[in-house]
Scaffold this active site. Sequence first.
Site, PDB file in Angstrom:
ATOM      1  N   LYS A 254      -1.485 -13.523  -4.425  1.00 56.24           N
ATOM      2  CA  LYS A 254      -1.327 -12.388  -3.505  1.00 56.24           C
ATOM      3  C   LYS A 254      -2.648 -12.103  -2.794  1.00 56.24           C
ATOM      4  CE  LYS A 254      -0.482  -7.346  -3.469  1.00 56.24           C
ATOM      5  NZ  LYS A 254      -0.016  -6.163  -4.227  1.00 56.24           N
TER       6      LYS A 254
ATOM      7  N   ASP B 292      -4.758  -2.616   0.839  1.00 55.18           N
ATOM      8  CA  ASP B 292      -3.420  -2.045   0.650  1.00 55.18           C
ATOM      9  C   ASP B 292      -3.479  -0.518   0.748  1.00 55.18           C
ATOM     10  OD1 ASP B 292      -0.811  -1.488   0.018  1.00 55.18           O
ATOM     11  OD2 ASP B 292      -0.965  -2.082  -2.107  1.00 55.18           O
TER      12      ASP B 292
ATOM     13  N   LYS C 154      -0.537   5.517   0.272  1.00 55.52           N
ATOM     14  CA  LYS C 154      -1.069   5.867  -1.046  1.00 55.52           C
ATOM     15  C   LYS C 154      -1.888   7.154  -0.969  1.00 55.52           C
ATOM     16  CE  LYS C 154      -1.668   1.140  -2.849  1.00 55.52           C
ATOM     17  NZ  LYS C 154      -0.785   1.284  -4.014  1.00 55.52           N
TER      18      LYS C 154
ATOM     19  N   ASP D  29      -6.991  -6.052  -3.620  1.00 55.42           N
ATOM     20  CA  ASP D  29      -5.579  -6.434  -3.717  1.00 55.42           C
ATOM     21  C   ASP D  29      -5.348  -7.902  -3.333  1.00 55.42           C
ATOM     22  OD1 ASP D  29      -3.097  -5.626  -4.582  1.00 55.42           O
ATOM     23  OD2 ASP D  29      -2.456  -4.824  -2.644  1.00 55.42           O
TER      24      ASP D  29
ATOM     25  N   ASP E 266       4.897   0.226   0.221  1.00 55.91           N
ATOM     26  CA  ASP E 266       3.797  -0.023  -0.724  1.00 55.91           C
ATOM     27  C   ASP E 266       4.145  -1.133  -1.721  1.00 55.91           C
ATOM     28  OD1 ASP E 266       1.312   0.285  -1.830  1.00 55.91           O
ATOM     29  OD2 ASP E 266       1.771   2.156  -2.896  1.00 55.91           O
TER      30      ASP E 266
ATOM     31  N   GLU F  89       4.500  -4.193  -1.207  1.00 58.20           N
ATOM     32  CA  GLU F  89       4.302  -5.226  -0.181  1.00 58.20           C
ATOM     33  C   GLU F  89       3.944  -6.593  -0.753  1.00 58.20           C
ATOM     34  OE1 GLU F  89       1.962  -3.311  -1.235  1.00 58.20           O
ATOM     35  OE2 GLU F  89       0.362  -4.790  -1.525  1.00 58.20           O
TER      36      GLU F  89
ATOM     37  N   ARG G 105       5.103  -8.289  -3.253  1.00 58.87           N
ATOM     38  CA  ARG G 105       6.277  -9.114  -3.543  1.00 58.87           C
ATOM     39  C   ARG G 105       6.888  -9.694  -2.268  1.00 58.87           C
ATOM     40  NH1 ARG G 105       9.092  -4.169  -6.603  1.00 58.87           N
ATOM     41  NH2 ARG G 105       6.891  -3.762  -7.061  1.00 58.87           N
TER      42      ARG G 105
HETATM   43  N1  BES Z   1      -1.470  -3.298  -5.003  1.00 61.58           N
HETATM   44  C1  BES Z   1      -0.559  -2.396  -5.616  1.00 61.58           C
HETATM   45  C2  BES Z   1      -0.604  -2.465  -7.143  1.00 61.58           C
HETATM   46  C3  BES Z   1      -1.901  -2.032  -7.796  1.00 61.58           C
HETATM   47  C4  BES Z   1      -2.060  -0.729  -8.255  1.00 61.58           C
HETATM   48  C5  BES Z   1      -2.919  -2.947  -7.999  1.00 61.58           C
HETATM   49  C6  BES Z   1      -3.223  -0.355  -8.871  1.00 61.58           C
HETATM   50  C7  BES Z   1      -4.084  -2.559  -8.617  1.00 61.58           C
HETATM   51  C8  BES Z   1      -4.240  -1.266  -9.060  1.00 61.58           C
HETATM   52  C9  BES Z   1       0.856  -2.710  -5.172  1.00 61.58           C
HETATM   53  O1  BES Z   1       0.981  -3.201  -3.886  1.00 61.58           O
HETATM   54  C10 BES Z   1       1.628  -1.418  -5.214  1.00 61.58           C
HETATM   55  O2  BES Z   1       1.297  -0.554  -4.470  1.00 61.58           O
HETATM   56  N2  BES Z   1       2.651  -1.372  -6.059  1.00 61.58           N
HETATM   57  C11 BES Z   1       3.454  -0.214  -6.193  1.00 61.58           C
HETATM   58  C12 BES Z   1       4.889  -0.672  -6.261  1.00 61.58           C
HETATM   59  C13 BES Z   1       5.891   0.468  -6.212  1.00 61.58           C
HETATM   60  C14 BES Z   1       5.882   1.080  -4.832  1.00 61.58           C
HETATM   61  C15 BES Z   1       7.235  -0.079  -6.557  1.00 61.58           C
HETATM   62  C16 BES Z   1       3.058   0.533  -7.461  1.00 61.58           C
HETATM   63  O3  BES Z   1       2.769  -0.125  -8.471  1.00 61.58           O
HETATM   64  O4  BES Z   1       2.987   1.753  -7.420  1.00 61.58           O
HETATM   65 ZN    ZN Z   2      -0.637  -4.201  -3.164  1.00 61.43          ZN
HETATM   66 MN    MN Z   3       1.125  -1.666  -2.460  1.00 54.29          MN
END
Ligand code: BES
Ligand code: ZN
Ligand code: MN
Length: 493
Positions: free
Chosen positions: A258, A263, A270, A281, A340, A342, A344
Amino acid sequence: MTLTLAATSPASTVCDALLIGIAPGKGKSVDVYAHGLSAAQSRKLAEAFASAGASAKAGEVTRLPAQTGIKAKTIIGIGLGDFRNMLGFESYRRSVGNAVRSTAGMKKIAIIATPDIPHLRPLALGAQLAAYSFTEHKGKSKGTTPVQSIVLLVPGAVTPEQKELIAEINVISQSVFLARDLVNTPPNALPPVALAKAAKDAVAGLPVKVTTWDVAALKRDGCGGILGVGQGSTNPPRLVKLEYAPAGATKHLSLVGKGITFDTGGISIKPAAQMDEMKGDMGGAAAVICAVKAIAELGLKVKVTGWVPTAENMPSGDAMRPGDVITMFDGTTVEVLNTDAEGRLILADALGMAVLEKPTLLIDAATLTGAQGIALGTRISGVMSNDDGARAQVCAAADAAGEEVWPMPLSEDFRPAFDSATADIANIGDRFGGMMGAGVFLQEFIPKGQPWVHMDIARPSFNEKAAYGYTPKGGTGAAVRTFVQVARELATE
Ligand code: BES
Ligand code: ZN
Ligand code: MN
């Protein structure tokens, strides 16, 4: 920073610090592990460590002033704890790492090394990985530099096996350092185009073919995930493919990482707190790039293909909306209910491409979910798979390489929550078990019979707290060593 071997006597080695392993002895005494020092010198040092209050527990660092008869300016005790009960070598790597980190700013240190290969390996790796700092963007202030030169002192003569080991550790460490650098690089200095160039630069001069998809090529090939996530940013997305195919290789390892260079969450934005950490990220992408580099440098006889989808997830008038439906490379339509989620989406395109080559093993690494940290904490990556054998293989390789991982399940029970009324699938599912849910979403793009392993490295790839062991603050280089170890095990001799 250079890591070298020498067979010179510890007492006569001119250096800023001489590092010596110490362990708890009887009562309050301390045992000193120092080949090449006289019995009298060792006894004197043991007393000095004990009166300095050293308990010699694992990770403890004890500094002594210069000692008569020893040329080093200071002596540093590496607390090893009761290493006879040590499970694996991680405690050893970390203890050495703590001691080496304490030498920041010094020019040259010498370590009295355990010379046998099984012990020299963790010693050398822990020492070198600890000698890291990221000062690229310091302007007027200097920042601390790690020790410049580490000499590992072995008794007798340096053997060819020891030399070969150090050469290999150098390759792996330099790759881990580059992965850390890429993660630490500020997001304005590393948009997707720059990450694509960094991938190319990383393997320059190596037998690695690099292909880059620009926006036109991504449109031509129907990469709706990468394009969708990238469309909100003025920095356009890219996809990079790195191919290393040495003669004689019989197995094929595909790695997907990834590469979200920043992000924000997009329209599903966020909160402000710690959003800066989302410059990391692209930790999975960094691991893929740097593993391919190391594998090619080591000349391992295994075909390796690295896939790096990269985009910046920004909110803007051009950004994806919650509710948008996009079409992935393999034709699957996805309803984007949360912009968010994204990672995947860009992974889906890259996985869809990777599986067409039917690799022996496909592994992706991604800073995919905050839920990883909830489930496993900040240091242990989650490993999920559609194949129990492949998952065990990757977990064992991580253990051997010294990276903390844990197997996690993928259950079909997570799938119904991703049902979409409009498209084939939605990009978010149930709130609970979010790490596995994301894995189940990715599995949608893996054909039956294709061994695939997903590593969620969200927290382990970026250490937001203080440095510990050989792990610095910031980018850690997570997954690089695991990938190299898997490649080593798949390689034909
Ligand atoms: N990049 C984030 C995940 C992340 C969070 C990485 C904290 C490192 C530290 C990812 O893109 C994300 O935002 N995931 C969301 C998914 C949700 C919206 C289903 C999450 O984990 O909140
Ligand atoms: Zn992310
Ligand atoms: Mn995200």
